[in-house]
Design a protein around this motif. Structure first.
Motif, PDB file in Angstrom:
ATOM      1  N   THR A 190       1.867   5.338   0.445  1.00 20.19           N
ATOM      2  CA  THR A 190       1.395   6.562   1.067  1.00 20.19           C
ATOM      3  C   THR A 190       1.542   7.647   0.369  1.00 20.19           C
ATOM      4  O   THR A 190       2.473   7.823  -0.424  1.00 20.19           O
ATOM      5  N   ARG A 212      -4.171   1.915  10.784  1.00 20.54           N
ATOM      6  CA  ARG A 212      -5.131   1.113  10.284  1.00 20.54           C
ATOM      7  C   ARG A 212      -6.115   0.554  11.216  1.00 20.54           C
ATOM      8  O   ARG A 212      -5.804   0.173  12.324  1.00 20.54           O
ATOM      9  N   GLU A 246      -2.423   6.332   3.865  1.00 24.22           N
ATOM     10  CA  GLU A 246      -2.134   5.174   2.848  1.00 24.22           C
ATOM     11  C   GLU A 246      -3.365   5.487   1.726  1.00 24.22           C
ATOM     12  O   GLU A 246      -4.461   5.952   2.273  1.00 24.22           O
ATOM     13  N   TYR A 294      -7.538   3.248   6.392  1.00 19.09           N
ATOM     14  CA  TYR A 294      -6.061   3.144   6.301  1.00 19.09           C
ATOM     15  C   TYR A 294      -5.496   4.129   7.393  1.00 19.09           C
ATOM     16  O   TYR A 294      -6.111   5.152   7.892  1.00 19.09           O
ATOM     17  N   SER A 343      -9.760   6.455  -0.952  1.00 19.21           N
ATOM     18  CA  SER A 343      -9.765   5.228  -1.786  1.00 19.21           C
ATOM     19  C   SER A 343     -10.731   5.373  -2.978  1.00 19.21           C
ATOM     20  O   SER A 343     -10.873   6.577  -3.620  1.00 19.21           O
ATOM     21  N   ASP A 383      -5.784   4.211  -1.807  1.00 19.76           N
ATOM     22  CA  ASP A 383      -6.107   3.271  -2.694  1.00 19.76           C
ATOM     23  C   ASP A 383      -6.529   4.083  -4.054  1.00 19.76           C
ATOM     24  O   ASP A 383      -7.801   3.870  -4.074  1.00 19.76           O
ATOM     25  N   MET A 402       0.835  -1.267  -0.071  1.00 14.81           N
ATOM     26  CA  MET A 402      -0.164   0.012   0.115  1.00 14.81           C
ATOM     27  C   MET A 402       0.949   1.287   0.130  1.00 14.81           C
ATOM     28  O   MET A 402       1.933   1.409   0.929  1.00 14.81           O
TER      29      MET A 402
END
Length: 129
Positions: free
Chosen positions: A3, A50, A77, A29, A110, A79, A1
């Protein structure tokens, strides 16, 4: 993952303003949110590991602003990358004179597009009392 860091310019809140804030998250995250000025003064720094993604208050507080280049730095973090929805507004008196400024930042980390992963509300007034 991976950052990622993203910096937001909150410089409508000026030196001498009295400011207050609240920082919340629903992100799963790990993330860190901090408020700094051009001198390096850190007004707050909140971190979360997390987690399950339950909504939680990371912190709230107040301070006198000492700089003219206030910045919010988000490190999280991701996505898909950091995205945001920002509401920036003036606070006016009864004669429409600007006496303060506020920001609401809804940050997405995300791909679900809910924009509630990190929420920051910050307001500053030209006078404290």
């Amino acid at each position: 993952m991976a950052t990622q860091d993203k910096t937001y310019d909150l410089s409508e809140v000026k030196s001498g303003y009295f400011m207050c804030w609240e920082v919340c998250t629903q992100a799963g995250y790990a993330s860190t949110v901090k408020l700094v000025d051009e001198s390096g003064k850190e007004y707050f720094k909140y971190s979360k590991p997390r987690s399950s993604g339950n909504f939680q208050m990371l912190g709230q507080g107040s301070a006198d602003c000492r700089g003219n280049k206030l910045r919010l730095v988000v490190s999280t973090e991701v996505d898909g990358g950091i995205k945001q929805s920002i509401n920036s507004y003036n606070i006016t008196d009864s004669n429409a004179k600007t006496i303060g400024h506020g920001y609401n930042l809804c940050i997405e980390d995300s791909t679900d597009e809910d924009y509630n992963d990190i929420y920051v509300n910050l307001v500053g007034w030209a006078k404290k009392g």
